[in-house]
Design a protein around this motif. Structure first.
Motif, PDB file in Angstrom:
ATOM      1  N   TYR A 308       7.301   3.807 -15.624  1.00 57.50           N
ATOM      2  CA  TYR A 308       7.345   2.519 -16.307  1.00 57.50           C
ATOM      3  C   TYR A 308       6.021   1.767 -16.207  1.00 57.50           C
ATOM      4  O   TYR A 308       5.732   0.904 -17.031  1.00 57.50           O
ATOM      5  CB  TYR A 308       8.488   1.660 -15.755  1.00 57.50           C
ATOM      6  N   ARG A 309       5.189   2.079 -15.219  1.00 51.41           N
ATOM      7  CA  ARG A 309       3.902   1.398 -15.109  1.00 51.41           C
ATOM      8  C   ARG A 309       2.973   1.781 -16.257  1.00 51.41           C
ATOM      9  O   ARG A 309       2.120   0.986 -16.665  1.00 51.41           O
ATOM     10  CB  ARG A 309       3.244   1.703 -13.765  1.00 51.41           C
ATOM     11  N   LYS A 310       3.105   3.002 -16.748  1.00 56.02           N
ATOM     12  CA  LYS A 310       2.288   3.440 -17.873  1.00 56.02           C
ATOM     13  C   LYS A 310       3.127   3.663 -19.125  1.00 56.02           C
ATOM     14  O   LYS A 310       2.651   4.233 -20.101  1.00 56.02           O
ATOM     15  CB  LYS A 310       1.524   4.722 -17.503  1.00 56.02           C
ATOM     16  N   LYS A 383      -2.085 -10.770  -7.711  1.00 50.00           N
ATOM     17  CA  LYS A 383      -0.911 -10.113  -7.159  1.00 50.00           C
ATOM     18  C   LYS A 383      -0.231  -9.190  -8.164  1.00 50.00           C
ATOM     19  O   LYS A 383       0.467  -8.254  -7.781  1.00 50.00           O
ATOM     20  CB  LYS A 383       0.087 -11.162  -6.661  1.00 50.00           C
ATOM     21  N   VAL A 384      -0.402  -9.462  -9.448  1.00 51.78           N
ATOM     22  CA  VAL A 384       0.195  -8.638 -10.495  1.00 51.78           C
ATOM     23  C   VAL A 384      -0.878  -8.265 -11.497  1.00 51.78           C
ATOM     24  O   VAL A 384      -1.902  -8.946 -11.626  1.00 51.78           O
ATOM     25  CB  VAL A 384       1.367  -9.366 -11.198  1.00 51.78           C
ATOM     26  N   ASP A 385      -0.644  -7.179 -12.231  1.00 53.45           N
ATOM     27  CA  ASP A 385      -1.599  -6.752 -13.239  1.00 53.45           C
ATOM     28  C   ASP A 385      -1.316  -7.453 -14.564  1.00 53.45           C
ATOM     29  O   ASP A 385      -0.478  -8.357 -14.638  1.00 53.45           O
ATOM     30  CB  ASP A 385      -1.580  -5.229 -13.397  1.00 53.45           C
ATOM     31  N   PHE A 391       0.707  -5.055  -7.850  1.00 55.13           N
ATOM     32  CA  PHE A 391      -0.210  -3.995  -7.467  1.00 55.13           C
ATOM     33  C   PHE A 391       0.367  -3.207  -6.289  1.00 55.13           C
ATOM     34  O   PHE A 391       0.919  -3.775  -5.352  1.00 55.13           O
ATOM     35  CB  PHE A 391      -1.576  -4.565  -7.091  1.00 55.13           C
ATOM     36  N   VAL A 392       0.228  -1.889  -6.350  1.00 59.75           N
ATOM     37  CA  VAL A 392       0.728  -1.005  -5.298  1.00 59.75           C
ATOM     38  C   VAL A 392      -0.443  -0.184  -4.774  1.00 59.75           C
ATOM     39  O   VAL A 392      -1.148   0.472  -5.556  1.00 59.75           O
ATOM     40  CB  VAL A 392       1.837  -0.074  -5.833  1.00 59.75           C
TER      41      VAL A 392
END
Length: 404
Positions: A308-310, A383-385, A391-392
């Motif tokens: 889901y990230r990509k 904190k988020v893209d 971010f992990v």
């Protein structure tokens, strides 16, 4: 590509829509994306495991130890460890820093599937063929404990076997599915069945818990996927209620569902098919409506996973083991840089305004920014893209040349 140049409406799309590419790296039987989505693990029919970089679609590592078909793959949350099971009766824990097996255990029969403890990569649950499921701890001396199969409160007169298993994200409970359609909830600490639910009267093939732990999906051999509300695992077990929300089936083609997967917020769910069509179905889980059918494969589909990230979905085929990857083609939108930026289809003669390039005093500009209160922080990390995902920090696997 700069995410700021992408169409924000296209980026926000939750599911892929077109077949982007196919990968033929051996006969794949199982696929699994890492948590960050940077790597794809592909287990082959001959026991080899390939680690594929999702940015370049190239094989960066080849793991060799199993001798028969891979039946399941599980990544650790940090991305450094990989748990694999095979029909050679063995479960391996790989350290991808060295690409070596650091723990291994041989069972007394083939392994249906194995799943890693999300909180401890040395622990796992395995469902065995013609045997009871087990909970294994390989951190020091191997500790193997058998898990009960008979549902809570049911007589032992009916012979059942555990076909699939999974764990909750907090690792407090184990969910197992039996050959008679029972869903058992097992406490990880006591390894005792604390709750049983009669889902159907046929084999339970898959159990999937959404990443946000809000929904539970059960796939059975009666050609129906049942979606339940996932109870709060921090609440007492007596207060748990499994409410049936939706039932997914194809009454026309009578399709069997091979594997299923939720997206990150459980708003959508996909499933691979076995039968007349060779597609991946995507449903909206709120109303249970079908929103997309991903076509392109000529073979029946087996394992499926959702990056889901990509925004991509991968599935492997039964006959050839080819990997089919569906994704979203996102057009560049340069007007996202500024609201007054206008895209044109062809060159035009531009006449500049009289004051367009006049000198602007820097002090006046800074004063204007202070009055508006728009202070841009260039020191602290976001904190988020751009898509809203946190971010992990993931382990970086060393790439080595792979011979043909």
């Amino acid at each position: 590509m700069n995410l700021s140049l992408l169409d924000p409406f296209a980026v926000a799309k939750e599911y892929p829509d077109i077949l982007a590419q196919t990968l033929a790296y051996g006969h794949s039987t199982q696929v699994r994306y890492s948590y960050k989505g940077d790597y794809l693990a592909s287990g082959l029919i001959d026991g080899i495991i390939l680690i594929i970089d999702t940015d370049t679609n190239s094989t960066i590592q080849v793991l060799r130890d199993h001798t028969r078909a891979i039946t399941s793959l599980t990544w650790s949350s940090c991305g450094r460890y990989l748990l694999s099971s095979s029909k050679d009766w063995k479960v391996n824990l790989w350290d991808l820093g060295t690409c070596k097996v650091i723990r291994s255990y041989n069972f007394e029969g083939p392994v249906w599937c194995s799943v890693m403890n999300p909180q401890n990569h040395f622990q796992f649950v395995a469902a065995l063929v013609d045997n009871d499921a087990v909970f294994a701890d390989l951190e020091n001396e191997p500790k193997i404990a058998k898990l009960d199969t008979n549902p809570l409160g049911q007589p032992n007169t009916v012979k059942q076997s555990t076909l699939t298993a999974t764990m909750t994200p907090d690792s407090n409970y184990i969910f197992t599915g039996t050959s008679k359609g029972w869903l058992n909830v097992i406490d990880t600490h006591s390894l005792q069945i604390v709750r049983s639910l009669n889902v159907c009267s046929s084999n339970i093939k898959n159990i999937e818990i959404s990443p946000n732990c809000s929904k539970l999906a059960v796939n059975s051999s009666d050609r129906i996927i049942r979606q339940y509300t996932m109870p709060d695992t921090s609440a007492p077990i007596e207060d748990w209620e499994f409410e049936l929300e939706n039932r997914y089936q194809d009454a026309v083609n009578r399709l069997q569902w091979n594997a299923l997967k939720f997206n990150h917020n459980s708003e959508y769910m996909c499933a691979s098919t076995l039968g007349a069509t060779h597609d991946v179905y995507i449903w909206e889980t709120g109303m249970g409506s079908l929103v997309k059918i991903l076509e392109g494969s000529n073979d029946e589909l087996l394992a499926v996973d959702w990056n889901y990230r990509k925004c991509s979905i991968v599935a492997t085929t039964m006959d050839t083991g080819t990997l089919f990857i569906w994704s979203v083609v996102i057009p560049q939108k340069w007007s996202a840089l500024a609201p007054d930026f206008e895209e044109i289809e062809e060159n035009i003669d531009y006449e500049e305004k009289e004051d367009e390039f006049d000198y602007v005093d820097e002090d006046d500009m800074n004063k204007q920014i202070e009055e508006e209160g728009d202070v841009i922080d260039v020191i602290q990390r976001e904190k988020v893209d751009a898509r809203g995902f946190p971010f992990v920090d993931s382990f970086v696997i060393e790439s080595v040349p792979v011979s043909e």
